[in-house]
Design an enzyme around this catalytic site. Structure first.
Site, PDB file in Angstrom:
ATOM      1  N   VAL A 112      -4.887  -9.553  16.859  1.00  0.00           N
ATOM      2  CA  VAL A 112      -4.549  -8.226  16.312  1.00  0.00           C
ATOM      3  C   VAL A 112      -5.813  -7.405  16.043  1.00  0.00           C
ATOM      4  O   VAL A 112      -5.890  -6.237  16.419  1.00  0.00           O
ATOM      5  CB  VAL A 112      -3.689  -8.354  15.034  1.00  0.00           C
ATOM      6  CG1 VAL A 112      -3.370  -6.986  14.455  1.00  0.00           C
ATOM      7  CG2 VAL A 112      -2.399  -9.114  15.337  1.00  0.00           C
ATOM      8  N   ASN A 117       2.047  -3.718   1.629  1.00  0.00           N
ATOM      9  CA  ASN A 117       2.167  -2.957   2.873  1.00  0.00           C
ATOM     10  C   ASN A 117       3.557  -2.354   3.083  1.00  0.00           C
ATOM     11  O   ASN A 117       3.800  -1.688   4.085  1.00  0.00           O
ATOM     12  CB  ASN A 117       1.748  -3.827   4.068  1.00  0.00           C
ATOM     13  CG  ASN A 117       0.256  -4.144   4.001  1.00  0.00           C
ATOM     14  OD1 ASN A 117      -0.488  -3.481   3.285  1.00  0.00           O
ATOM     15  ND2 ASN A 117      -0.177  -5.162   4.731  1.00  0.00           N
ATOM     16  N   ASP A 150      -2.731 -11.317   8.589  1.00  0.00           N
ATOM     17  CA  ASP A 150      -3.159 -11.357   7.188  1.00  0.00           C
ATOM     18  C   ASP A 150      -3.078 -12.772   6.590  1.00  0.00           C
ATOM     19  O   ASP A 150      -3.506 -12.995   5.463  1.00  0.00           O
ATOM     20  CB  ASP A 150      -2.316 -10.383   6.340  1.00  0.00           C
ATOM     21  CG  ASP A 150      -2.501  -8.944   6.795  1.00  0.00           C
ATOM     22  OD1 ASP A 150      -3.623  -8.588   7.186  1.00  0.00           O
ATOM     23  OD2 ASP A 150      -1.525  -8.166   6.776  1.00  0.00           O
ATOM     24  N   CYS A 184      -9.900  -1.947   5.329  1.00  0.00           N
ATOM     25  CA  CYS A 184     -10.837  -3.059   5.453  1.00  0.00           C
ATOM     26  C   CYS A 184     -11.578  -2.981   6.782  1.00  0.00           C
ATOM     27  O   CYS A 184     -11.014  -2.551   7.788  1.00  0.00           O
ATOM     28  CB  CYS A 184     -10.080  -4.377   5.352  1.00  0.00           C
ATOM     29  SG  CYS A 184      -9.422  -4.668   3.709  1.00  0.00           S
TER      30      CYS A 184
HETATM   31  N1  EPU Z   1      -4.838   0.409  16.644  1.00  0.00           N
HETATM   32  C1  EPU Z   1      -5.396   1.255  17.555  1.00  0.00           C
HETATM   33  N2  EPU Z   1      -5.081   2.595  17.473  1.00  0.00           N
HETATM   34  C2  EPU Z   1      -4.268   3.074  16.489  1.00  0.00           C
HETATM   35  C3  EPU Z   1      -3.705   2.188  15.553  1.00  0.00           C
HETATM   36  C4  EPU Z   1      -4.003   0.846  15.657  1.00  0.00           C
HETATM   37  O1  EPU Z   1      -6.135   0.848  18.457  1.00  0.00           O
HETATM   38  O2  EPU Z   1      -4.044   4.295  16.457  1.00  0.00           O
HETATM   39  C5  EPU Z   1      -5.159  -1.034  16.715  1.00  0.00           C
HETATM   40  C6  EPU Z   1      -5.984  -1.475  15.504  1.00  0.00           C
HETATM   41  O3  EPU Z   1      -7.350  -1.206  15.694  1.00  0.00           O
HETATM   42  C7  EPU Z   1      -5.669  -2.944  15.415  1.00  0.00           C
HETATM   43  C8  EPU Z   1      -4.221  -3.023  15.908  1.00  0.00           C
HETATM   44  O4  EPU Z   1      -3.971  -1.797  16.607  1.00  0.00           O
HETATM   45  O5  EPU Z   1      -6.496  -3.664  16.294  1.00  0.00           O
HETATM   46  C9  EPU Z   1      -3.194  -3.193  14.837  1.00  0.00           C
HETATM   47  O6  EPU Z   1      -3.341  -2.192  13.830  1.00  0.00           O
HETATM   48  P1  EPU Z   1      -2.109  -1.637  13.002  1.00  0.00           P
HETATM   49  O7  EPU Z   1      -2.041  -0.165  13.226  1.00  0.00           O
HETATM   50  O8  EPU Z   1      -0.907  -2.459  13.279  1.00  0.00           O
HETATM   51  O9  EPU Z   1      -2.592  -1.926  11.535  1.00  0.00           O
HETATM   52  P2  EPU Z   1      -2.503  -0.981  10.281  1.00  0.00           P
HETATM   53  O10 EPU Z   1      -1.213  -0.264  10.240  1.00  0.00           O
HETATM   54  O11 EPU Z   1      -3.753  -0.207  10.156  1.00  0.00           O
HETATM   55  C10 EPU Z   1      -1.314  -2.720   8.739  1.00  0.00           C
HETATM   56  C11 EPU Z   1      -1.641  -3.392   7.440  1.00  0.00           C
HETATM   57  C12 EPU Z   1      -2.714  -4.434   7.653  1.00  0.00           C
HETATM   58  C13 EPU Z   1      -2.207  -5.457   8.656  1.00  0.00           C
HETATM   59  C14 EPU Z   1      -1.815  -4.738   9.963  1.00  0.00           C
HETATM   60  C15 EPU Z   1      -1.229  -5.672  11.000  1.00  0.00           C
HETATM   61  C16 EPU Z   1      -1.222  -1.655   5.855  1.00  0.00           C
HETATM   62  C17 EPU Z   1      -1.752  -0.699   4.857  1.00  0.00           C
HETATM   63  N3  EPU Z   1      -2.106  -2.396   6.495  1.00  0.00           N
HETATM   64  O12 EPU Z   1      -2.509  -2.072   9.140  1.00  0.00           O
HETATM   65  O13 EPU Z   1      -2.907  -5.074   6.412  1.00  0.00           O
HETATM   66  O14 EPU Z   1      -3.213  -6.409   8.908  1.00  0.00           O
HETATM   67  O15 EPU Z   1      -0.871  -3.699   9.686  1.00  0.00           O
HETATM   68  O16 EPU Z   1      -0.103  -6.307  10.521  1.00  0.00           O
HETATM   69  O17 EPU Z   1      -0.017  -1.760   6.051  1.00  0.00           O
HETATM   70  C18 EPU Z   1      -4.116  -6.061   4.684  1.00  0.00           C
HETATM   71  O18 EPU Z   1      -3.056  -5.993   4.029  1.00  0.00           O
HETATM   72  O19 EPU Z   1      -5.145  -6.670   4.291  1.00  0.00           O
HETATM   73  C19 EPU Z   1      -4.166  -5.401   5.972  1.00  0.00           C
HETATM   74  C20 EPU Z   1      -5.301  -5.200   6.652  1.00  0.00           C
END
Ligand code: EPU
Length: 440
Positions: free
Chosen positions: A336, A23, A314, A119
């Site tokens: 989260v 990430n 995670d 995912c």
């Molecule tokens: N959310 C919204 N609107 C948005 C963006 C996010 O409602 O525009 C919500 C999501 O639905 C979720 C929460 O905010 O409920 C957190 O999402 P976030 O945007 O922080 O997650 P992400 O950037 O999509 C990254 C990692 C994830 C990790 C999360 C939280 C990457 C590629 N993915 O996802 O990693 O769980 O941050 O730390 O960086 C994994 O590695 O298996 C994985 C899922």
């Protein structure tokens, strides 16, 4: 590798070399597109998400060389081939959406990216990303295309403008997108309620070395002075704390001892108290941490996942699996993602005494009253038995592997492609640790 057979009950012993965080590195590869000069990344893991990101960057015209064994990658995007990210990247993972910020940060006037995947952990919208760009003056349009849809983003006359952004939740991706775009915007951008995960600190470190002016304020706000030209850089990606914790839990769950190399104790400081509470042990020596079992696991834990510095979401799935072996019941409240307990059904089939609840078992979170299955009671003292397991997502995949390693008899795990997105040399690593693993 499509399925893996594991005969459980063998204590794992040995050393795991942990390389750069999935990430972190994938975002750094996109950050590399923000300059026309070459960027060199070190400690790059050989995982499917990195390969997918290579493909994504090349589709835009980036020259990339990648020595997988040495973990060294060079990227250079002198001339952007197209502003439109191909539809074939639609639904693949979360990265295409971050290209909006990266390409705007590079100074492009317009770009279009397909809707994103990742995912299946709930709805996973991108509204925060789009609102942040709109706040900087970008025009955002959703286009329905033959396959899925796409977001078309264009800069206003004179380019993006620095502004104040209030994120409704400290989203990792939205923070990264806003940071990227803000580097190319005129003036100051302040991102309030931002994510401050260690992978974002590492990304900021790289952007600073490229010439960006970014500081973190005490109230979890990133402040970016835009408009500084970005130059090439050489950067070493920090170790993957999720992989480290995964193998730590494998040591505790199988009654073994595993040394993870390539991680500082600082990166694991929010995980280590849980190791101690569980009754496990660890020793730190430089960038090596040895995790070991010291008798039966205790349990009696109340874990609430949260944004950094909270307990990482995670880490939740393998921890829940581990807690099925503990002497005392524990509670896990996932704050989260609204649907990150989908894997529990299979765990129950294996004999795991786990109950999922839609209530907030802990402080009310933003899922309160929404009927999302986001809490679990893990009763402990479960005898797991091997079975057929179908992986639903990346982290649940490792959780199943852990369950299979702790179970009596043989498990067959299908859908390993999900785990290979984030875990390097899985079969080799498990075999080296002494696990009875076969691949078909
Ligand atoms: N959310 C919204 N609107 C948005 C963006 C996010 O409602 O525009 C919500 C999501 O639905 C979720 C929460 O905010 O409920 C957190 O999402 P976030 O945007 O922080 O997650 P992400 O950037 O999509 C990254 C990692 C994830 C990790 C999360 C939280 C990457 C590629 N993915 O996802 O990693 O769980 O941050 O730390 O960086 C994994 O590695 O298996 C994985 C899922």
């Amino acid at each position: 590798m499509s399925k893996m057979m594991i005969r459980g009950g063998v204590p794992l012993h040995g050393v795991v070399q942990v390389r750069g965080a999935k990430n972190g590195v994938t975002k750094m590869m996109l950050a590399a597109l923000m300059t026309r000069e070459p960027v060199v990344l070190h400690n790059v893991p050989n995982i499917a998400d990195v390969a997918m990101t290579v493909d994504l960057c090349r589709s835009l015209g980036a020259d990339i060389t990648w020595d997988c064994a040495a973990g060294v990658m060079t990227l250079q995007l002198e001339t952007l081939r197209q502003e439109f990210v191909s539809q074939r990247f639609s639904g693949a993972n979360r990265l295409p959406i971050l290209l909006l910020g990266a390409l705007m940060g590079r100074g492009e006037r317009e770009c279009m990216v397909p809707v994103v995947g990742g995912c299946a952990l709930g709805r996973r919208p991108v509204d925060f990303h789009l609102s942040a760009l709109q706040a900087m003056g970008a025009n955002v349009v959703y286009r329905a295309l033959s396959r899925d849809g796409a977001y078309l983003v264009s800069a206003p006359q004179g380019g993006l403008r620095g502004t104040t952004i209030e994120l409704p939740f400290p989203s990792v991706g939205a923070t990264e997108n806003a940071l990227f775009a803000a580097c190319g915007a005129a003036g100051t951008t302040t991102i309030h309620n931002a994510a401050i995960e260690p992978e974002i600190h590492d990304l900021v470190l790289m952007l600073q070395k490229m010439g960006a002016v970014i500081v973190l304020h005490a109230d979890r706000s990133w402040v970016v002075q835009g408009g500084y030209p970005l130059k090439g850089v050489s950067h070493t990606v920090q170790g993957d704390r999720i992989i480290g914790a995964s193998y730590a839990m494998a040591a505790l769950g199988t009654g073994g001892e595993i040394t993870v190399e390539g991680l500082t104790p600082q990166l694991m400081s929010h995980f280590h108290p849980v190791v101690t509470q569980l009754g496990g042990g660890y020793r730190c020596e430089g960038e090596k941490i040895t995790y070991f079992a010291q008798g039966p696991l205790k349990g009696g834990l109340h874990i609430e996942t949260g944004v950094y510095p909270g307990f990482a979401t995670d880490w939740q799935q393998p921890l829940t699996v581990l807690l099925t072996q503990a002497a005392q019941p524990s509670v896990v409240h996932e704050t989260v993602y609204e649907k990150r307990f989908g894997y529990v059904e299979m765990l129950q089939k294996m004999g795991g005494k786990v109950e999922v609840s839609s209530h907030c078992l802990g402080a009310p979170c933003r899922f309160h009253g929404h009927n999302f299955p986001h809490s679990a009671i893990i009763w402990g003292q479960s005898q797991l038995t091997g079975t057929q397991l179908h992986i639903p997502d990346l982290r649940a995949g490792f959780a199943y592997i852990l369950a299979a390693l702790m179970a009596e008899g043989q498990s067959t795990i299908h859908g390993l492609g999900f785990v290979q997105r984030g875990y390097e040399a899985l079969e080799e690593t498990l075999t080296n640790l002494g696990a009875e693993v076969q691949i078909d």
